[in-house]
Write a protein that holds these residues in place. Sequence first.
Motif, mmCIF file in Angstrom:
data_model
loop_
_atom_site.group_PDB
_atom_site.id
_atom_site.type_symbol
_atom_site.label_atom_id
_atom_site.label_comp_id
_atom_site.label_asym_id
_atom_site.label_seq_id
_atom_site.Cartn_x
_atom_site.Cartn_y
_atom_site.Cartn_z
ATOM 1 N N ALA A 243 0.830 -1.212 0.000
ATOM 2 C CA ALA A 243 0.000 0.000 0.000
ATOM 3 C C ALA A 243 0.858 1.254 0.000
ATOM 4 C CB ALA A 243 -0.937 -0.001 1.207
ATOM 5 N N ILE A 244 2.032 1.171 0.578
ATOM 6 C CA ILE A 244 2.938 2.321 0.608
ATOM 7 C C ILE A 244 3.375 2.712 -0.803
ATOM 8 C CG2 ILE A 244 5.077 1.014 0.916
ATOM 9 C CD1 ILE A 244 5.952 3.203 2.925
ATOM 10 N N LEU A 245 3.317 1.764 -1.733
ATOM 11 C CA LEU A 245 3.737 2.025 -3.110
ATOM 12 C C LEU A 245 2.624 2.647 -3.957
ATOM 13 C CD1 LEU A 245 5.697 -1.291 -3.728
ATOM 14 C CD2 LEU A 245 6.653 0.976 -3.244
ATOM 15 N N ASP A 246 1.389 2.693 -3.448
ATOM 16 C CA ASP A 246 0.269 3.237 -4.214
ATOM 17 C C ASP A 246 0.520 4.672 -4.666
ATOM 18 O OD1 ASP A 246 -1.003 0.839 -3.937
ATOM 19 O OD2 ASP A 246 -2.449 1.537 -2.428
ATOM 20 N N HIS A 247 1.229 5.433 -3.842
ATOM 21 C CA HIS A 247 1.508 6.827 -4.174
ATOM 22 C C HIS A 247 3.006 7.107 -4.201
ATOM 23 C CE1 HIS A 247 -2.692 7.947 -4.074
ATOM 24 N NE2 HIS A 247 -2.812 7.220 -2.988
ATOM 25 N N ALA A 248 3.791 6.093 -4.522
ATOM 26 C CA ALA A 248 5.244 6.279 -4.611
ATOM 27 C C ALA A 248 5.552 7.319 -5.676
ATOM 28 C CB ALA A 248 5.924 4.957 -4.969
ATOM 29 N N GLY A 249 6.385 8.282 -5.325
ATOM 30 C CA GLY A 249 6.728 9.357 -6.234
ATOM 31 C C GLY A 249 5.649 10.418 -6.342
ATOM 32 N N ASP A 250 4.700 10.396 -5.432
ATOM 33 C CA ASP A 250 3.555 11.299 -5.510
ATOM 34 C C ASP A 250 3.118 11.721 -4.103
ATOM 35 O OD1 ASP A 250 1.584 12.762 -6.734
ATOM 36 O OD2 ASP A 250 0.408 11.038 -7.416
ATOM 37 N N ASP A 251 2.019 12.443 -4.040
ATOM 38 C CA ASP A 251 1.507 12.930 -2.764
ATOM 39 C C ASP A 251 0.778 11.812 -2.011
ATOM 40 O OD1 ASP A 251 -0.160 14.236 -0.724
ATOM 41 O OD2 ASP A 251 0.512 16.084 -1.683
ATOM 42 N N SER A 252 1.228 11.534 -0.804
ATOM 43 C CA SER A 252 0.651 10.482 0.037
ATOM 44 C C SER A 252 -0.042 11.039 1.264
ATOM 45 C CB SER A 252 1.747 9.512 0.491
ATOM 46 O OG SER A 252 2.299 8.839 -0.599
ATOM 47 N N THR A 253 -0.323 12.319 1.269
ATOM 48 C CA THR A 253 -0.884 12.963 2.457
ATOM 49 C C THR A 253 -2.165 12.297 2.927
ATOM 50 O OG1 THR A 253 0.114 15.075 1.810
ATOM 51 C CG2 THR A 253 -1.647 15.158 3.441
ATOM 52 N N ASP A 254 -3.126 12.096 2.023
ATOM 53 C CA ASP A 254 -4.413 11.509 2.429
ATOM 54 C C ASP A 254 -4.239 10.110 3.001
ATOM 55 O OD1 ASP A 254 -5.746 13.801 1.680
ATOM 56 O OD2 ASP A 254 -6.333 13.021 -0.291
ATOM 57 N N GLY A 255 -3.444 9.283 2.327
ATOM 58 C CA GLY A 255 -3.217 7.924 2.813
ATOM 59 C C GLY A 255 -2.482 7.894 4.141
ATOM 60 N N PHE A 256 -1.532 8.801 4.298
ATOM 61 C CA PHE A 256 -0.740 8.840 5.533
ATOM 62 C C PHE A 256 -1.605 9.172 6.745
ATOM 63 C CE2 PHE A 256 1.973 11.041 8.640
ATOM 64 C CZ PHE A 256 2.895 10.049 8.875
ATOM 65 N N PHE A 257 -2.530 10.091 6.567
ATOM 66 C CA PHE A 257 -3.376 10.501 7.694
ATOM 67 C C PHE A 257 -4.661 9.682 7.783
ATOM 68 C CE2 PHE A 257 -0.636 14.214 7.222
ATOM 69 C CZ PHE A 257 -0.246 14.373 8.532
ATOM 70 N N GLY A 258 -4.700 8.545 7.085
ATOM 71 C CA GLY A 258 -5.866 7.672 7.131
ATOM 72 C C GLY A 258 -5.995 6.955 8.465
#
Length: 121
Positions: free
Chosen positions: A85-100
């Motif tokens: 799941a950490i790779l879903d936004h690799a190289g991109d913005d992961s803000t929403d996933g991080f604060f999930g």
Amino acid sequence: MIAVIGLLLGFLVSALFLIQGKRRSSNGGQEKKQSSNDEPKDSKPKSYSKSEVAEHNRRDDCWIIIKDKVYDVTSYVEEHPGGDAILDHAGDDSTDGFFGPQHATRVFDMIDDFYIGQLRG
């Protein structure tokens, strides 16, 4: 008499472990000092464009953006409890996933270890 000897041995063994722990702690502090002395104290964090971050989008080279901060999480990818799941936004913005809701509060302390700079523009 046996009880006194037992207590004395217990005390000595405890003291030995405390001394070993202190020795390890002090070495870790010295290593940290040395690494912080390598960088100038007034150095500004490096900045990266979104296209530069986008190049780091693989399992073996994984950067993410969280609230305009850039993190190199490559060394954490294999340990991530959520698997790929950490790779879903690799190289991109992961803000929403991080604060999930799936993340425990300890991730908010851990993420600073991976900080490499700010997002530019």
